[in-house]
Design an enzyme around this catalytic site. Sequence first.
Site: not given
Ligand code: UDP
Length: 363
Positions: A94, A116, A130, A208, A210, A241
């Site tokens: 997204d 997804e 998103e 992280h 918004r 982040h």
């Molecule tokens: N992740 C990582 N290192 C970090 C923080 C998260 O590898 O320091 C991985 C985590 O295992 C997951 C993904 O990043 O697979 C999640 O990313 P994020 O939270 O940025 O995005 P979202 O899933 O919310 O879109």
Amino acid sequence: MNIGILFGTRPEIIKLAPVYKELQNRAIPTTVIHTGQHEELASSMLDLFQIKVDYNLKSMHHAPGLAALTEYLLHHLSKLLRTIKLDALIVQGDTTSAYVGALAAFYLKIPVYHVEAGLRSFDMHNPFPEELNRKQISAIATHHFAPTTQAIHNLVNEGISEDAITLTGNTVVDALKTIRALSNYQNSTPSLLSSISQEDKLVLLTLHRRENIGKPFIQVLKAIHQLLVVEPNIIVLFPAHPNPKLQESIEAFSVNNERFKILSPLGYVEFQHLLDRCDLILTDSGGLQEEAAALGKKLLVLRTKTERQELLDSDFTELLGTDPKKIVEATHRVLSNASKKMPLSVYGDGNTAKKIVDHLLTR
Ligand code: UDP
């Protein structure tokens, strides 16, 4: 045949890496396009999963803000897609990269395959942007790879034909399994963990979105501050982040306690080790909720809306928001409960990429 794979952020790379690998294993020609939306978080993921990027649009250096990013990506992706002649474009999730990639492909009549598909919070502002991005992708996509039956239900309710949907699970489970099978994963322990004793309760915090930047994030920091006072044996690790607005909040409310460690974003291998060791995850991340479910890790969601309803329905997660009182109470309750969580198979068994590529080959 030439299949395009488009990504721009860390979670997209993690979740598309298994699809890339499956296409490579079957010797299907692929073209990898990286929009560069999160360049600094992406490079270690690309190295780890051995992904060769064919085109990098480096959007991060050119386009701050959603409108500018959308404009930049639409212009540059349209130009690129006109030159490389794809038979299909795969987008995931997204993000603005995924949405604009789908739109650019649609204008050029390139079929779009959405990995997804069907996640909905039913609130256009939460998560923002998103929810809009994924709805737009659903309106465009030729085929929808839905991770769960809940996601299928959401798509069908929006008028999408069941024939255009395949239930696949989530590729994040494939990624988790791939990493755990690596010998360098099995033979390594991050130095970060060596200073943490077995008696310490390890809490992993990530934040992280918004919607949580600014006041809500400061609320979470206040909760952490209180937790460290009332829970003498917890250690909180926070891989932060690099978003500059998040960094501002960290500076605005500093939690001075040696049991709270703010870290740079971690590589996937190191982060997975922390997941294996931690006693509780506090997060607003989507991917992390899926990983926690697949690993049977306790997790509390620092959001007010979710698109992962199946985790609430199975009592796997709780939606807490960012009220410090609620966070402190729930963390205490969960950490005091000695019973373990069982892994959930709701996101599949690690064969999602295979199902996706099987479908691509039947088109
Ligand atoms: N992740 C990582 N290192 C970090 C923080 C998260 O590898 O320091 C991985 C985590 O295992 C997951 C993904 O990043 O697979 C999640 O990313 P994020 O939270 O940025 O995005 P979202 O899933 O919310 O879109």
